[in-house]
Design an enzyme around this catalytic site. Sequence first.
Site, PDB file in Angstrom:
ATOM      1  N   TYR A   1      -3.449   4.788  13.395  1.00 48.65           N
ATOM      2  CA  TYR A   1      -3.438   6.196  12.797  1.00 48.65           C
ATOM      3  C   TYR A   1      -3.684   7.124  13.623  1.00 48.65           C
ATOM      4  CZ  TYR A   1      -3.993   2.847   8.861  1.00 48.65           C
ATOM      5  OH  TYR A   1      -3.583   1.783   7.811  1.00 48.65           O
TER       6      TYR A   1
ATOM      7  N   PRO B   1       0.433   7.083   1.775  1.00 50.38           N
ATOM      8  CA  PRO B   1       0.920   6.640   0.553  1.00 50.38           C
ATOM      9  C   PRO B   1       0.622   8.053  -0.542  1.00 50.38           C
ATOM     10  CG  PRO B   1      -0.606   5.098   1.363  1.00 50.38           C
ATOM     11  CD  PRO B   1      -0.853   6.422   2.182  1.00 50.38           C
TER      12      PRO B   1
ATOM     13  N   HIS C   1      -4.389   7.745   5.208  1.00 44.87           N
ATOM     14  CA  HIS C   1      -4.822   6.413   5.238  1.00 44.87           C
ATOM     15  C   HIS C   1      -5.780   6.116   6.470  1.00 44.87           C
ATOM     16  CE1 HIS C   1      -3.719   2.674   4.394  1.00 44.87           C
ATOM     17  NE2 HIS C   1      -2.650   2.580   3.991  1.00 44.87           N
TER      18      HIS C   1
ATOM     19  N   SER D   1       4.012  -3.941   0.082  1.00 38.32           N
ATOM     20  CA  SER D   1       2.598  -4.028  -0.349  1.00 38.32           C
ATOM     21  C   SER D   1       2.443  -4.163  -1.824  1.00 38.32           C
ATOM     22  CB  SER D   1       1.819  -2.908   0.028  1.00 38.32           C
ATOM     23  OG  SER D   1       0.580  -2.832  -0.409  1.00 38.32           O
TER      24      SER D   1
END
Length: 632
Positions: free
Chosen positions: A116, A129, A349, A560
């Site tokens: 990240y 997301p 995230h 996912s």
Amino acid sequence: MWGICSRTMVGMAKPCGLMKPCHLVKPVSVARVSGRYLTHQKGLPSLPVPPLQQTCERYVRALEPILEVDELKQTRELVDEFQKAGGVGERLQRNLEKRAQNTENWLSEWWVLVAYLDYRLPVVVHSSPGLVLPRMNFSDKQGQIRFAAKLTAGVLDFKTMIDNETLPVEYLGGKPLCMNQYYEVLSSCRIPGLKRDSVVNHAKTSKHITVVHNFQFFALEVYNSDGTPLTANQLCIQLERICSASLQANVEPVGILTTQHRDSWGKAYVNLSKDKTNRESVSAIQRSIFTLCLDGAMPQVSDEMLRSCAAVQMLHGGGSQWNSGNRWFDKTLQFIIGEDGVCGVNYEHAPAEGPPIVALIDHAVEYTRKPEMAQTPMVPLPMPQKLHFNITPEIKKDIEEAKHAMNILAQDLDMMVTVFGHFGKNVPKAHKMSPDAFIQMALQLAYYRMYQRCCATYESASLRMFRLGRTDTIRSASSASAAFVRAFDDPSKQNTEKVDLMEKAVNAHRSYTNMAITGQAIDRHLLGLKMVAVEEKLSVPDIYTDTAYAKALHYKLSTSQVPSKTDCVMCFGPVASDGYGVCYNPMNDHINFAVSSFNTCKETNAAHLAQAVEGALLDMRTLLEQTPKAKL
């Protein structure tokens, strides 16, 4: 980028170890249970370092379905060299084991940096997301404000459990899970840097939320002077005041700066922060509990395209002419409420995976359905504070550049949300198969039918059985899945053989999943060994510069499973320019899918893959139903 995508995961937790809570809104304890969280965390095991030889063997096996024979031969030689007695692999392994003994979790600090904070592409689409909620039944400003107020009250209700340390511990397969991520998602924010970002958390002091309306930011205090959270009615009054104070829509959309490439935003952030007013406004956003985005209505679309367009709003806001500037994408949690009933969430995230976010959302959405219980105190409320920005010509230029880049990205993303309505978890369960493994094999079959080859596939697995655990990779493309997809449409193969191959593929996936959630998968271990080499300034071993390693990390399918009680679907962009992002929520009798790809890649098409997945699921069911089980 390390070819890493960290999404949400398989193996969902059950609250309190119960099979099914009879209601979703857990009664919130007012009494604080001090120290309960820390005691729980201390009792969790540390993330293990898998044996070197085991990882090397499993790595070669994982490469079999995606490499040519000669490539595999070369990689085998490099792996043998890496793991030989007295070699570099053993040295790195020893040092990694030493690190594991001296840290709470040998991986978590590295992971947040590599996956990240050091990742420089925009967080929008590439990392953060979105989550699309079912469409709510309002279509005007009044309904929007009412729902936003109730949802906010629901989030604050959940926050009480976090603050009081009374959140029910979650379990997976009877084992307690790490609850740390719940303490990271509220009152936190990412901060851009010139080369590396950071994350701040203000959980101890945060008492306000940020509200964005017509690209204008407000700080809204959400607690009364006696420390009780504002009721939905009080929040309604305050949100009406905010909307009345921001009717004009011709202001500079400062929020769009957070959509930029991280290096560009890092530079623009330095510019923006030179001014004291700007600094104070940005700080108020960063310190807030979460952001509430009140969006205008979206363009009218057909019912079948509604969820896909909603997904786009949650992921990036639709471009500068719509809502991309009505956001602060660095904020960990943004609740997005459209005037037309389109609602959802975008989350940054770095601090957490999907399940804690989904648990919070499930609670808040269920809360909105309850009648208002709390008595509204008859006290005058302070005016929400408008956050002002002074826009210099330089900042104006940064905003224009951000708009331009955001619009290119918005046009590039191809997003398809579909509801597979023929069956859900019920069918695989009836055939004693794991629903997740069944869906993953349908994805493998769909991809193979479109491209006549297998590809490296990422599915996220939770490491929350371990203290501060994040994720590892379930590699869904296996030798067993390759044998299954190659045989499926082969007319020379009998149905009984195809069913046998399907069961083997599903079981192989199930077994890889169990391996991953118990800390025995290969990807994070290989990353850890590489990070040891980097930190010790050793030359990076040949297995990492081998083209096979790059292929292994080039996930053309990034997938996912994100289960939830609410009938929602999470969505994210692809992690490879020529790949797909696939997120799914299997309900009992249907499955929600979100499939993404990039328009600039001529080989990929989200709608085609979504259609191919539907066909694969139906054909797999037909095969199972038409093939009588052999009598024992």
